[in-house]
Design a protein around this motif. Structure first.
Motif, PDB file in Angstrom:
ATOM      1  N   CYS A  28       0.864  -1.179   0.000  1.00 52.07           N
ATOM      2  CA  CYS A  28       0.000   0.000   0.000  1.00 52.07           C
ATOM      3  C   CYS A  28       0.903   1.232   0.000  1.00 52.07           C
ATOM      4  O   CYS A  28       1.955   1.234   0.654  1.00 52.07           O
ATOM      5  CB  CYS A  28      -0.896  -0.014   1.241  1.00 52.07           C
ATOM      6  N   LEU A  29       0.521   2.247  -0.728  1.00 55.12           N
ATOM      7  CA  LEU A  29       1.333   3.464  -0.811  1.00 55.12           C
ATOM      8  C   LEU A  29       0.536   4.668  -0.318  1.00 55.12           C
ATOM      9  O   LEU A  29      -0.600   4.891  -0.740  1.00 55.12           O
ATOM     10  CB  LEU A  29       1.758   3.712  -2.262  1.00 55.12           C
ATOM     11  N   LEU A  30       1.154   5.452   0.563  1.00 57.00           N
ATOM     12  CA  LEU A  30       0.615   6.746   0.969  1.00 57.00           C
ATOM     13  C   LEU A  30       1.473   7.841   0.354  1.00 57.00           C
ATOM     14  O   LEU A  30       2.711   7.775   0.400  1.00 57.00           O
ATOM     15  CB  LEU A  30       0.629   6.900   2.490  1.00 57.00           C
ATOM     16  N   VAL A  31       0.826   8.837  -0.234  1.00 55.08           N
ATOM     17  CA  VAL A  31       1.519  10.018  -0.738  1.00 55.08           C
ATOM     18  C   VAL A  31       1.056  11.187   0.121  1.00 55.08           C
ATOM     19  O   VAL A  31      -0.130  11.531   0.144  1.00 55.08           O
ATOM     20  CB  VAL A  31       1.207  10.284  -2.221  1.00 55.08           C
ATOM     21  N   LYS A  72      14.370   2.173   4.939  1.00 56.51           N
ATOM     22  CA  LYS A  72      13.537   0.990   4.689  1.00 56.51           C
ATOM     23  C   LYS A  72      13.347   0.179   5.962  1.00 56.51           C
ATOM     24  O   LYS A  72      13.094  -1.023   5.887  1.00 56.51           O
ATOM     25  CB  LYS A  72      14.193   0.114   3.609  1.00 56.51           C
ATOM     26  N   ASP A  73      13.462   0.829   7.117  1.00 55.01           N
ATOM     27  CA  ASP A  73      13.427   0.081   8.379  1.00 55.01           C
ATOM     28  C   ASP A  73      12.280   0.494   9.298  1.00 55.01           C
ATOM     29  O   ASP A  73      12.342   0.305  10.500  1.00 55.01           O
ATOM     30  CB  ASP A  73      14.759   0.227   9.114  1.00 55.01           C
ATOM     31  N   GLY A  74      11.206   1.047   8.733  1.00 54.32           N
ATOM     32  CA  GLY A  74      10.084   1.476   9.567  1.00 54.32           C
ATOM     33  C   GLY A  74       9.154   0.328   9.928  1.00 54.32           C
ATOM     34  O   GLY A  74       9.010  -0.642   9.181  1.00 54.32           O
ATOM     35  N   THR A  75       8.523   0.426  11.091  1.00 55.10           N
ATOM     36  CA  THR A  75       7.483  -0.534  11.491  1.00 55.10           C
ATOM     37  C   THR A  75       6.278   0.245  12.010  1.00 55.10           C
ATOM     38  O   THR A  75       6.425   1.312  12.611  1.00 55.10           O
ATOM     39  CB  THR A  75       7.985  -1.493  12.589  1.00 55.10           C
ATOM     40  N   ILE A  76       5.106  -0.296  11.777  1.00 55.12           N
ATOM     41  CA  ILE A  76       3.879   0.355  12.209  1.00 55.12           C
ATOM     42  C   ILE A  76       2.807  -0.708  12.442  1.00 55.12           C
ATOM     43  O   ILE A  76       2.778  -1.736  11.750  1.00 55.12           O
ATOM     44  CB  ILE A  76       3.400   1.387  11.164  1.00 55.12           C
ATOM     45  N   GLN A  77       1.956  -0.482  13.432  1.00 56.35           N
ATOM     46  CA  GLN A  77       0.804  -1.351  13.671  1.00 56.35           C
ATOM     47  C   GLN A  77      -0.468  -0.614  13.261  1.00 56.35           C
ATOM     48  O   GLN A  77      -0.672   0.544  13.638  1.00 56.35           O
ATOM     49  CB  GLN A  77       0.719  -1.753  15.145  1.00 56.35           C
ATOM     50  N   LEU A  78      -1.301  -1.281  12.479  1.00 57.63           N
ATOM     51  CA  LEU A  78      -2.550  -0.686  12.020  1.00 57.63           C
ATOM     52  C   LEU A  78      -3.722  -1.525  12.517  1.00 57.63           C
ATOM     53  O   LEU A  78      -3.658  -2.755  12.530  1.00 57.63           O
ATOM     54  CB  LEU A  78      -2.580  -0.623  10.487  1.00 57.63           C
ATOM     55  N   LEU A  79      -4.781  -0.845  12.926  1.00 56.16           N
ATOM     56  CA  LEU A  79      -5.987  -1.532  13.402  1.00 56.16           C
ATOM     57  C   LEU A  79      -6.846  -1.912  12.204  1.00 56.16           C
ATOM     58  O   LEU A  79      -7.390  -1.052  11.517  1.00 56.16           O
ATOM     59  CB  LEU A  79      -6.762  -0.615  14.354  1.00 56.16           C
ATOM     60  N   SER A 100       5.693  -3.417   7.952  1.00 54.35           N
ATOM     61  CA  SER A 100       6.916  -2.635   7.794  1.00 54.35           C
ATOM     62  C   SER A 100       6.607  -1.510   6.805  1.00 54.35           C
ATOM     63  O   SER A 100       5.629  -1.590   6.047  1.00 54.35           O
ATOM     64  CB  SER A 100       8.061  -3.508   7.266  1.00 54.35           C
ATOM     65  N   TYR A 101       7.410  -0.461   6.846  1.00 51.36           N
ATOM     66  CA  TYR A 101       7.203   0.594   5.852  1.00 51.36           C
ATOM     67  C   TYR A 101       8.544   1.160   5.401  1.00 51.36           C
ATOM     68  O   TYR A 101       9.525   1.181   6.146  1.00 51.36           O
ATOM     69  CB  TYR A 101       6.273   1.703   6.379  1.00 51.36           C
ATOM     70  N   HIS A 102       8.557   1.587   4.136  1.00 46.37           N
ATOM     71  CA  HIS A 102       9.716   2.242   3.538  1.00 46.37           C
ATOM     72  C   HIS A 102       9.348   3.708   3.309  1.00 46.37           C
ATOM     73  O   HIS A 102       8.212   4.017   2.936  1.00 46.37           O
ATOM     74  CB  HIS A 102      10.093   1.587   2.217  1.00 46.37           C
ATOM     75  N   TYR A 103      10.314   4.578   3.487  1.00 43.51           N
ATOM     76  CA  TYR A 103      10.044   6.028   3.528  1.00 43.51           C
ATOM     77  C   TYR A 103      10.943   6.759   2.536  1.00 43.51           C
ATOM     78  O   TYR A 103      12.141   6.495   2.451  1.00 43.51           O
ATOM     79  CB  TYR A 103      10.313   6.523   4.951  1.00 43.51           C
ATOM     80  N   PHE A 104      10.342   7.696   1.785  1.00 43.99           N
ATOM     81  CA  PHE A 104      11.121   8.533   0.869  1.00 43.99           C
ATOM     82  C   PHE A 104      10.517   9.929   0.825  1.00 43.99           C
ATOM     83  O   PHE A 104       9.311  10.097   0.608  1.00 43.99           O
ATOM     84  CB  PHE A 104      11.134   7.920  -0.539  1.00 43.99           C
ATOM     85  N   VAL A 109       5.990  13.135   0.541  1.00 50.22           N
ATOM     86  CA  VAL A 109       6.538  12.018   1.304  1.00 50.22           C
ATOM     87  C   VAL A 109       5.822  10.753   0.844  1.00 50.22           C
ATOM     88  O   VAL A 109       4.587  10.719   0.772  1.00 50.22           O
ATOM     89  CB  VAL A 109       6.343  12.229   2.820  1.00 50.22           C
ATOM     90  N   PHE A 110       6.590   9.721   0.515  1.00 53.11           N
ATOM     91  CA  PHE A 110       6.041   8.446   0.046  1.00 53.11           C
ATOM     92  C   PHE A 110       6.284   7.393   1.119  1.00 53.11           C
ATOM     93  O   PHE A 110       7.421   7.222   1.586  1.00 53.11           O
ATOM     94  CB  PHE A 110       6.709   8.026  -1.262  1.00 53.11           C
ATOM     95  N   VAL A 111       5.211   6.711   1.505  1.00 57.42           N
ATOM     96  CA  VAL A 111       5.304   5.666   2.512  1.00 57.42           C
ATOM     97  C   VAL A 111       4.772   4.375   1.893  1.00 57.42           C
ATOM     98  O   VAL A 111       3.576   4.257   1.614  1.00 57.42           O
ATOM     99  CB  VAL A 111       4.495   6.026   3.776  1.00 57.42           C
ATOM    100  N   LEU A 112       5.667   3.423   1.644  1.00 56.91           N
ATOM    101  CA  LEU A 112       5.276   2.133   1.085  1.00 56.91           C
ATOM    102  C   LEU A 112       5.105   1.154   2.237  1.00 56.91           C
ATOM    103  O   LEU A 112       6.067   0.844   2.946  1.00 56.91           O
ATOM    104  CB  LEU A 112       6.338   1.628   0.109  1.00 56.91           C
ATOM    105  N   ILE A 113       3.867   0.684   2.443  1.00 56.31           N
ATOM    106  CA  ILE A 113       3.525  -0.173   3.574  1.00 56.31           C
ATOM    107  C   ILE A 113       3.418  -1.628   3.102  1.00 56.31           C
ATOM    108  O   ILE A 113       2.719  -1.925   2.126  1.00 56.31           O
ATOM    109  CB  ILE A 113       2.205   0.303   4.212  1.00 56.31           C
ATOM    110  N   ILE A 114       4.120  -2.522   3.804  1.00 54.54           N
ATOM    111  CA  ILE A 114       4.220  -3.925   3.390  1.00 54.54           C
ATOM    112  C   ILE A 114       3.925  -4.819   4.593  1.00 54.54           C
ATOM    113  O   ILE A 114       4.493  -4.610   5.675  1.00 54.54           O
ATOM    114  CB  ILE A 114       5.635  -4.228   2.859  1.00 54.54           C
ATOM    115  N   PRO A 115       3.050  -5.803   4.467  1.00 54.76           N
ATOM    116  CA  PRO A 115       2.790  -6.715   5.586  1.00 54.76           C
ATOM    117  C   PRO A 115       4.058  -7.462   5.994  1.00 54.76           C
ATOM    118  O   PRO A 115       4.835  -7.885   5.134  1.00 54.76           O
ATOM    119  CB  PRO A 115       1.733  -7.683   5.033  1.00 54.76           C
ATOM    120  N   VAL A 116       4.271  -7.606   7.283  1.00 53.95           N
ATOM    121  CA  VAL A 116       5.406  -8.387   7.768  1.00 53.95           C
ATOM    122  C   VAL A 116       5.268  -9.823   7.260  1.00 53.95           C
ATOM    123  O   VAL A 116       4.192 -10.425   7.352  1.00 53.95           O
ATOM    124  CB  VAL A 116       5.466  -8.351   9.309  1.00 53.95           C
TER     125      VAL A 116
END
Length: 290
Positions: free
Chosen positions: A187-190, A243-250, A259-263, A269-276
């Protein structure tokens, strides 16, 4: 977009143009060659800044009218594409192809000389702009060629950035296409800073791969992200890439770890969210320089 004509029709048009203009499998994508094949002319020099303001809405389709500054335009009668020469080349490439879409998509060409062109309903205008954007992205990234190349690379935000260089597109366009067509769950957030507020960011867009949506549904995001989100802390600390971000989503009443990657490219700001645990196998390693 699908309310009028299918994406498949535009894909077929793009493929024929790429093939006939001998642009397929040529990297970076030869944008000017595609424009020339479509019998359109480019004016990205001094002429752009001398277009009278009252002429733009009457005879020219302005690119992205909601922007305060016109970045590109298409004179339908003269078949001339105008592009702001001060823009980075990767942005010029996309705008050239967007305007080429207006001049090449058959059902848009049919109305190009009609006097009532600008009486089209807002809904139709919106569809035409979406179609032109779809044409631009498909042409620039050469349809399935982008997917073929991305499948050779690891699932990470550096991969579309590498593909942006290969195809001659912007990081923004490549990262978006990457998230939308990936077979992997992502999933990508812009995000953007509208108020020069370093402690929060506004949601500009969000995109999900089909496999991500199938498992987690269409996620709902806040319009404004504050420091409750770890990537906002990245932003306040002026981090550019990691590329070392972690986040918990409800999700569905339970917390799920991602996990998330940040640029941060200074505009968005681009946040690429990837299931662990998402499979990420590739022999290729991506190195991103500042």
């Amino acid at each position: 977009m699908d309310n009028h004509h299918s994406k498949k029709e535009i894909d077929n048009l793009i493929f024929e143009i790429l093939k006939s203009s001998k642009s397929l499998d040529v990297f970076p994508t030869p944008v000017d060659k595609i424009v020339e094949y479509c019998e359109l002319n480019l004016n990205n020099k001094n002429g752009f800044h001398h277009i009278p303001n009252n002429y733009i809405p009457k005879k020219i389709d302005a690119f992205n009218r909601m922007l305060k500054k016109v970045l590109g335009a298409f004179d339908r009668e003269e078949k001339i594409i105008y592009v702001d020469p001060s823009l980075p080349q990767v942005k010029q490439n996309f705008i050239k192809l967007h305007e080429t879409g207006h001049g090449s998509i058959p059902w848009q060409k049919e109305i190009q000389y009609q006097d009532n062109e600008h009486t089209l309903s807002p809904a139709v205008k919106e569809v035409f702009e979406a179609e032109a954007n779809y044409f631009a992205s498909g042409s620039l990234f050469q349809l399935k060629r982008f997917e073929d190349e991305m499948n050779k690379l690891p699932l990470e935000i550096g991969s579309p950035m590498a593909l942006a260089k290969k195809f001659g597109g912007s990081n923004h366009a490549a990262i978006r296409r990457y998230a939308e067509i990936s077979k992997k769950r992502c999933c990508l957030l812009v995000l953007e800073d509208k108020d020069s507020n370093t402690s929060s960011l506004n949601l500009r867009n969000s995109f999900q791969s089909s496999s991500f949506t199938k498992e987690f549904g269409e996620l709902t995001w806040p319009k404004i992200f504050n420091s409750d989100f770890p990537f906002i802390i990245d932003y306040t600390r002026k981090r550019q890439f990691h590329k070392d971000g972690t986040i918990q989503l409800l999700i569905h009443g339970e917390f799920v770890e991602f996990s998330y990657h940040y640029f941060n490219n200074r505009y968005n700001v681009f946040v690429l969210i990837i299931p662990v645990g998402e499979k990420n196998k590739s022999r290729t390693k991506i190195y991103v320089s500042s």
